[in-house]
Design an enzyme around this catalytic site. Structure first.
Site, PDB file in Angstrom:
ATOM      1  CG  ASP B  52      38.993  22.332  45.972  1.00 23.16           C
ATOM      2  OD1 ASP B  52      39.063  22.686  44.783  1.00 23.16           O
ATOM      3  OD2 ASP B  52      37.972  21.863  46.504  1.00 23.16           O
ATOM      4  CE1 TYR B 110      41.414  13.647  47.031  1.00 18.69           C
ATOM      5  CE2 TYR B 110      40.029  11.994  45.976  1.00 18.69           C
ATOM      6  CZ  TYR B 110      40.736  13.189  45.916  1.00 18.69           C
ATOM      7  OH  TYR B 110      40.767  13.908  44.755  1.00 18.69           O
TER       8      TYR B 110
END
Lengths: 262, 262
Positions: B52, B110
């Site tokens: 994003d 992540y």
């Protein structure tokens, strides 16, 4: 009417330097707007000196008088609440009425950060000059020592043409009005150190001419690359000519670290 | 026709995410333009998944076929020469023709970075979530462990409304088409650690739903603040409802660290 000393840290990347300019984002302008938002007063905080576009600060100092009787801790909290995260007020303390962030400054310390990785991490890129060629740190350290002392630093000052392009004068840039009219400055410390993949240049002086630290770094990197012998630095200083020194290092590696007032 | 696997690191701050969008700066678009500049070919590198706006990567993987017979090291050098310093190509290697950065991915890792300083350094601010309230790391670690295993993670997925606002579908976001149609994912590791003033959350999974890591972090921070008991996590997962979990952590603390293919 309380008079304030603010210590301010900032990421200079998104700003057109410290000094307020109409229609452009600047640190001084953003700070003035935040102070107005908090107190309703229209004031212009005075910095210890301007920093150029893209130059950062860990310890810029600003002075400002406010009529509002707001306590120091509330002022700091309110400023940090309103300011963008790229600008932080590190401390707020009351100062004597005659304290002036620029005129009262005795010494300033700058740090210049060079990253030596062949591929510079993107999270580091906004805060370093990425030098991918081999650099001889011993030679750079030897050259840096020649800068210490009181010298005419014309060779390391932005030329009139550089300044005219930006509509400013060299004297504007410096600390004490008494010394600002000459190119003599006293350098107290000038050293390189290594921190992992970073090479750090620290320089402390009575004041600095416009672009002086970046021109010193550009010249010292020329020494590190073997383009200039370390013991040529005294001759470069003595030449009193910008063309005798090396190129201007890019702005994003430069941090104003500390301003001393005693 | 050589087929390439690129590992790409980026500072997501100046970009509207990975995925190419007309008129907006994106990582994929910037990479495609650089490849066109070098080879004259119009290609669209495929990422392991989109990130994003404001999300960073240390090891995003992209696959692309090029007609040009350019050697790997030249391609990497040329890309890093043309790309802005916010995007770096960390490695380039030839890959089997059937390698697809998204479809071939087996696991992704992540990292989410929280800075706990009361005043966050401006040089760190673009890369962390600054949490100034006290956080109970032991409770957060205990809660994080409940995430490990194969679960329906609907409670941690962006809602249809979130996605509709951005004109994308949840399935778009993930790795293997076979599993993308369900909200079941397998989490192999989910841990917190401390590094000075930073709290680091690392999570490795078979794939992630849209906003899943940020929603996990928002929920685990609620645990750290004492708003949610650690042992409520299984019930939050079982609820299969976004409203059962905590808020979405801001994008700038999130890094795509690694994508594994074996």
């Amino acid at each position: 009417m309380p008079h304030w000393k603010l210590i301010v840290a900032y990421d200079g990347s998104p700003y057109n330097g410290w000094q307020i300019q109409p229609g452009l984002p600047t640190i001084q302008g953003t700070l003035a707007r935040a102070l107005h938002h908090i107190t309703g007063e229209t004031v212009l905080p005075q910095g210890s000196g301007r920093t150029d576009t893209g130059v950062h600060a860990l310890g810029q100092v600003a002075s400002v008088s406010l009529q509002s009787p707001i306590p120091a801790s509330n002022l700091q909290r309110a400023l940090n609440h309103i300011l963008p995260t790229a600008i932080r007020v590190v401390s707020v303390e009351e100062a004597p009425t005659d304290f002036h962030a620029r005129h009262s400054a005795q010494r300033k310390t700058y740090e210049y950060r060079i990253a030596t990785q062949s591929i510079c991490p993107p999270t580091l890129a906004p805060f370093v000059w990425n030098c991918t060629w081999p650099l001889d740190l011993v030679a750079m350290q030897q050259a840096a020592a020649y800068v210490i002392g009181t010298h005419d630093f014309t060779s390391f000052a932005a030329t009139d043409r550089d300044l005219a392009n930006r509509n400013i004068s060299a004297e504007d840039d410096d600390t004490t009005p008494a010394i600002a009219k000459t190119a003599f400055r006293t350098i107290f410390a000038s050293t390189w150190s290594r921190d992992g993949d970073l090479l750090l240049y620290r320089v402390t002086g009575s004041g600095f001419l416009h672009h002086m630290v970046r021109n010193l770094v550009g010249t010292l990197v020329d020494v590190g690359r073997g383009r200039t012998a370390p013991d040529l630095i005294p001759a470069i200083i003595a030449a009193r000519s910008r063309s005798a020194a090396g190129p201007t290092a890019p702005p994003q590696g430069l941090f104003l670290v500390e301003v001393d007032y005693t």
